[in-house]
Design a protein around this motif. Sequence first.
Motif, PDB file in Angstrom:
ATOM      1  N   LEU A  60      28.311   0.579  -2.816  1.00 15.25           N
ATOM      2  CA  LEU A  60      27.319   1.631  -3.078  1.00 15.25           C
ATOM      3  C   LEU A  60      28.004   2.922  -3.515  1.00 15.25           C
ATOM      4  N   TYR A  61      29.080   3.296  -2.815  1.00 14.27           N
ATOM      5  CA  TYR A  61      29.750   4.565  -3.122  1.00 14.27           C
ATOM      6  C   TYR A  61      30.443   4.512  -4.484  1.00 14.27           C
TER       7      TYR A  61
ATOM      8  N   GLY B 103      28.405   7.118  -6.067  1.00 17.42           N
ATOM      9  CA  GLY B 103      29.119   8.340  -5.700  1.00 17.42           C
ATOM     10  C   GLY B 103      28.577   9.037  -4.481  1.00 17.42           C
ATOM     11  N   THR B 104      27.695   8.386  -3.707  1.00 19.49           N
ATOM     12  CA  THR B 104      27.129   9.014  -2.511  1.00 19.49           C
ATOM     13  C   THR B 104      26.775   7.969  -1.467  1.00 19.49           C
ATOM     14  N   LEU B 105      26.792   8.399  -0.189  1.00 21.42           N
ATOM     15  CA  LEU B 105      26.310   7.569   0.917  1.00 21.42           C
ATOM     16  C   LEU B 105      25.183   8.283   1.660  1.00 21.42           C
ATOM     17  N   GLU B 106      24.600   9.300   1.009  1.00 24.29           N
ATOM     18  CA  GLU B 106      23.471  10.023   1.600  1.00 24.29           C
ATOM     19  C   GLU B 106      22.229   9.129   1.626  1.00 24.29           C
ATOM     20  N   PHE B 107      21.340   9.410   2.573  1.00 22.90           N
ATOM     21  CA  PHE B 107      20.043   8.722   2.587  1.00 22.90           C
ATOM     22  C   PHE B 107      19.130   9.416   1.572  1.00 22.90           C
ATOM     23  N   ALA B 108      19.187   8.955   0.345  1.00 17.00           N
ATOM     24  CA  ALA B 108      18.402   9.543  -0.744  1.00 17.00           C
ATOM     25  C   ALA B 108      17.895   8.418  -1.629  1.00 17.00           C
TER      26      ALA B 108
ATOM     27  N   GLN C 174      21.202   0.165 -12.348  1.00 17.38           N
ATOM     28  CA  GLN C 174      22.224   0.065 -13.400  1.00 17.38           C
ATOM     29  C   GLN C 174      23.484  -0.671 -12.947  1.00 17.38           C
ATOM     30  N   MET C 175      23.478  -1.193 -11.720  1.00 14.83           N
ATOM     31  CA  MET C 175      24.683  -1.836 -11.179  1.00 14.83           C
ATOM     32  C   MET C 175      24.837  -3.298 -11.603  1.00 14.83           C
ATOM     33  N   GLY C 176      23.828  -3.843 -12.273  1.00 15.51           N
ATOM     34  CA  GLY C 176      23.910  -5.251 -12.680  1.00 15.51           C
ATOM     35  C   GLY C 176      23.756  -6.179 -11.488  1.00 15.51           C
ATOM     36  N   ASN C 177      24.427  -7.318 -11.531  1.00 16.20           N
ATOM     37  CA  ASN C 177      24.286  -8.317 -10.464  1.00 16.20           C
ATOM     38  C   ASN C 177      24.968  -7.904  -9.162  1.00 16.20           C
ATOM     39  N   ILE C 178      25.846  -6.907  -9.232  1.00 21.16           N
ATOM     40  CA  ILE C 178      26.517  -6.435  -8.015  1.00 21.16           C
ATOM     41  C   ILE C 178      25.504  -5.904  -7.009  1.00 21.16           C
TER      42      ILE C 178
END
Length: 401
Positions: A82-83, A87-92, A100-104
């Motif tokens: 996720l990071y 680029g974030t681990l905030e709850f947002a 946009q991450m594809g199959n990942i």
Amino acid sequence: YMDMEKHRDRFYLWMSVTFGGILGTVMAADLFTMFLFFELMTFSSYVLVAHNQSKESILAGNSYIFIGVVGGLSLLLGMILLYVNTGTLEFAPLASQIAQMGNIKYLMTLLFVVGFGIKAGMLPLHIWLPKAHPVAPTPASALLSGILIKVGAYGILRLTTSIFMPSMSEVSGFNDPLWALSNNLGFMITWIGIITMAVGVFLALQQSNMKKMLAYHSISQMGYIIMGIGVEAYLGYKGGMGYAGSIYHIINHALFKSLLFMVVGVVYLRTRELDMYKLGGLWKKLPFTAMVCLIAAFGITGVPGFNGFVSKSLLHHSIIEAFHYGHPSFKIAEIIFMIISAGTVTSFIKLFKLVFMGDLPEKYENIEGEKGMMDIAMGGLALLIITIGHAPNFIMDRFII
């Protein structure tokens, strides 16, 4: 109860640390902080499971910690993915970036579900739970079932209501493509919840050990909560009924299941017996315990006037809404929901009849009765079960909505 146990100071210390981990998990403002407290909770609660230091306790503790470490590593890898991609681990709301991450993104989703699902007792990740409950001291069982496994469900709920959901300003309506991942995730979680409910009840009905039976019912009741979370994710902003039902059932299950474990604790304290087939007629010696057991049974089975009726009604309506707004297979899920609820009723008829009704065995004629402090603890929970059942809007209006 703990007067019969050794190493009490150690038990109280690690119970306090476990409570701290639970509080930290639910109060965390970002995923990384939540993960740290979640792991603290896992390692401290291991000491509670293995407290007796018997062979069975150590084996159950090993199963618990090994599976817990697998869950922690799954969460850690999911957080890294996720990071790296957002680029974030905030709850947002991150649905637009995750899309946009594809199959990942599917691998990341699976890792999060496995990590939190292990602690929630979700099938097929539940195997530690029926091992841990029978060997842990009853106060630890009450904590494990009443609060700790809910933290796993809370983790899934936190992700589905923040990270996997799009911001309302980003979507044009219910059918917007940004809802796709939440929709697919919700469909999967809903059916996992239904299967967890069914298998938990099926296995509970076969048990003779009271604590093991309650452990399988914890799995089944977690299925209700997981199903509600799934409906909430599946329906997105139309999923308020699943959201409210799952949170309400988290509260209610904590009350009636903790009380049921306390009842079993009192019975074991007086008889040194957990096999319900070897008991009977105990209402004559433990009348107050029998009464609060009946109240807790009414709560977990969803009898009107008791707390479980409220949350189970919300969850039942949520699965009907999932059918109306979404996939036709949820009609089958609703039928299974009703059958499972009937299975829960039969299971607790069995428990109450075998333990408290019938003839009292001769060897229990002179057992010690109840004591004031235990009655106060059980009576307080029983009073909450009845109060919520008669005034359900209080929690709904002031907390959930």
